[in-house]
Design an enzyme around this catalytic site. Structure first.
Site, PDB file in Angstrom:
ATOM      1  N   GLY A 206      31.288  70.531  67.680  1.00  0.00           N
ATOM      2  CA  GLY A 206      30.462  71.665  68.113  1.00  0.00           C
ATOM      3  C   GLY A 206      29.269  71.206  68.917  1.00  0.00           C
ATOM      4  O   GLY A 206      29.203  70.050  69.333  1.00  0.00           O
ATOM      5  N   ASN A 207      28.345  72.108  69.145  1.00  0.00           N
ATOM      6  CA  ASN A 207      27.110  71.735  69.835  1.00  0.00           C
ATOM      7  C   ASN A 207      25.956  72.548  69.269  1.00  0.00           C
ATOM      8  O   ASN A 207      26.154  73.392  68.396  1.00  0.00           O
ATOM      9  CB  ASN A 207      27.265  71.904  71.346  1.00  0.00           C
ATOM     10  CG  ASN A 207      27.523  73.339  71.731  1.00  0.00           C
ATOM     11  OD1 ASN A 207      26.687  74.208  71.535  1.00  0.00           O
ATOM     12  ND2 ASN A 207      28.717  73.607  72.262  1.00  0.00           N
ATOM     13  N   ARG A 208      24.754  72.305  69.776  1.00  0.00           N
ATOM     14  CA  ARG A 208      23.552  72.857  69.147  1.00  0.00           C
ATOM     15  C   ARG A 208      23.175  74.258  69.646  1.00  0.00           C
ATOM     16  O   ARG A 208      22.118  74.768  69.283  1.00  0.00           O
ATOM     17  CB  ARG A 208      22.383  71.898  69.359  1.00  0.00           C
ATOM     18  CG  ARG A 208      22.531  70.644  68.530  1.00  0.00           C
ATOM     19  CD  ARG A 208      21.650  69.549  69.075  1.00  0.00           C
ATOM     20  NE  ARG A 208      20.271  69.968  69.123  1.00  0.00           N
ATOM     21  CZ  ARG A 208      19.333  69.595  68.255  1.00  0.00           C
ATOM     22  NH1 ARG A 208      19.648  68.779  67.294  1.00  0.00           N
ATOM     23  NH2 ARG A 208      18.112  70.018  68.377  1.00  0.00           N
ATOM     24  N   SER A 209      24.004  74.868  70.446  1.00  0.00           N
ATOM     25  CA  SER A 209      23.644  76.200  70.944  1.00  0.00           C
ATOM     26  C   SER A 209      23.572  77.204  69.785  1.00  0.00           C
ATOM     27  O   SER A 209      24.462  77.256  68.944  1.00  0.00           O
ATOM     28  CB  SER A 209      24.696  76.665  71.951  1.00  0.00           C
ATOM     29  OG  SER A 209      24.488  78.031  72.227  1.00  0.00           O
TER      30      SER A 209
END
Ligand code: CTP
Length: 397
Positions: A206-209
């Site tokens: 995933g990512n931090r958005s």
């Protein structure tokens, strides 16, 4: 924008009610027709005569003090905007909960005009989770909140809670009137959040958005009258009237966007889409005792670039660029490479900007070579600037 506009000025019961006199005067000086409505509490702080003398009509205080049996619907229907300054915790709570218990709250519920709410209260009350939730509910429904300022409060206390300056309130009313329904008739597709690419049934890349900027864009477009489709990976509040499509992966987002984008007038790719995903998704949970797994990644589809290639005439395509280095250069290369009309670039290493924050600082690059900087502001204000740039670009062509 204020000239000749009919504005209901709601004044509720707080010490800052005296400052509403200045708001009233400034609105009248700008050419607005001001109809004052005071709550019972407000009349304890300032005299009705003061408002009746300064405003364009006599003050109204009750649902029942007039020959008109339905003053609230008349006031609500005829208003071009309603501004509540100061707005107490009670008025904010009643409005958020849909409870009408006086002429002002009845008018707020009876109007379809844009509403500006200017809270003023003690810091402890302003920070109370109930008040914060109610303010967030109103903001999500498209109400413009003019946040209170920090400074000296009644009783000599210091802190946030002081009514915003009258000129800021008047500027907010002016802006709300100038943008009200300026996106009516447009179908806007917004993507939000970070995609999750599964490794196995319990893990993902995933990512931090956080999705906050994308949801703020959806709320802003809906508040300005657009039909909104929000394709999102997160469960944040969305505008009540939006079509919300929940997705997880880049492939799901691509499919959802393809279904709606060809008929859209504006597409805003605010989502942080994974560039790579595990080539193999394990059907069963990977177990620790089986050793360190080797995860081979493969590229995902570039949704924005695909939209750029298939862009129908008249569509405005907006991308985002979250960068850590050479922000303008990288963003401007993406603008060209992906065939977008606008790119909203942000330096995610800048304090207060980017992932997870409630604020952002961006520069909006236009394919015509111009750009506009948006200084650090809440994500709703950034959304406002993005759609103003979108409309300017649409009017250019
Ligand atoms: N984007 C997309 N599909 C992808 C990757 C990105 O649609 N697979 C979109 C994003 O929604 C954003 C824009 O492209 O609007 C730029 O995303 P960004 O991650 O900054 O750019 P990348 O092309 O992924 O380049 P890099 O990660 O190398 O900076």
């Amino acid at each position: 924008m204020l000239e000749g506009r009919r504005i209901v000025l709601g004044v509720s019961g707080g010490i800052a009610a005296y400052k509403a006199i200045e708001v009233c005067r400034r609105l009248v000086d700008a050419g607005a027709h001001v109809v004052p409505v005071m709550t019972c509490g407000a009349t304890r702080f300032v005299g009705e005569t003061t408002f009746s003398a300064l405003a364009s009509e006599r003050v109204r205080t009750s649902l029942f003090d007039d020959a008109d049996p339905i003053p609230h619907t008349r006031l609500g229907q005829s208003a071009d905007a309603v501004v509540v300054a100061p707005a107490t915790a009670r008025v904010i709570g009643s409005y958020a909960a849909g409870i009408s218990n006086d002429l002002l709250t009845a008018t707020l519920l009876a109007t379809e005009a844009p509403v500006v709410v200017c809270p003023a209260m003690h810091t402890e009350m302003w920070q109370h989770p109930a008040v914060q939730d109610n303010v967030a509910t109103l903001a999500r429904r498209g109400v413009r909140i003019v946040a209170p300022e920090s400074g000296r409060l009644a009783g000599g206390d210091q802190g946030q809670g002081r009514l915003a300056a009258p000129q800021s309130i008047v500027a907010a009313v002016d802006e709300v009137l100038s943008t009200a329904r300026d996106m009516a008739g447009l179908h806007v597709v917004v993507t939000a959040g970070g995609t999750r690419e599964p490794i196995d049934p319990v893990r993902f890349v995933g990512n931090r958005s956080s999705g906050k900027q994308g949801h703020a864009l959806a709320v802003e477009a809906a508040a300005r009258g657009a039909k909104v489709t929000l394709v999102t990976t997160v469960d944040l509040p969305a505008p009540a009237a939006a079509d919300v499509v929940r997705v997880e992966t880049a492939a799901e987002m691509d499919e959802a966007v393809r279904t709606v984008a060809s008929a859209a007038d504006v597409v805003v790719m605010a989502a942080a889409v994974a560039d790579f995903r595990p080539a193999q998704v394990a059907e069963r949970k990977l177990k620790k005792h089986a050793g360190v797994p080797e995860i081979v990644l493969e590229p995902t589809v570039d949704i924005l670039a695909g939209l750029g290639e298939r862009k129908p005439p008249g569509q405005t395509l907006v991308g985002f660029a979250a960068e850590t280095d050479r922000v303008r250069q990288n963003a401007s290369s993406k603008l060209v490479a992906k065939g977008a009309d606008l790119i909203v670039a942000n330096d995610v290493t800048a304090p207060g900007a980017g992932f997870e924050h409630d604020t952002n600082r961006v520069v909006i690059l236009n394919a015509d070579g111009t750009d506009r900087e948006v200084p650090l502001a809440d994500k709703r204000a950034v959304a406002r600037a993005v759609f103003t740039a979108v409309l300017d670009r649409r009017h250019q062509s």
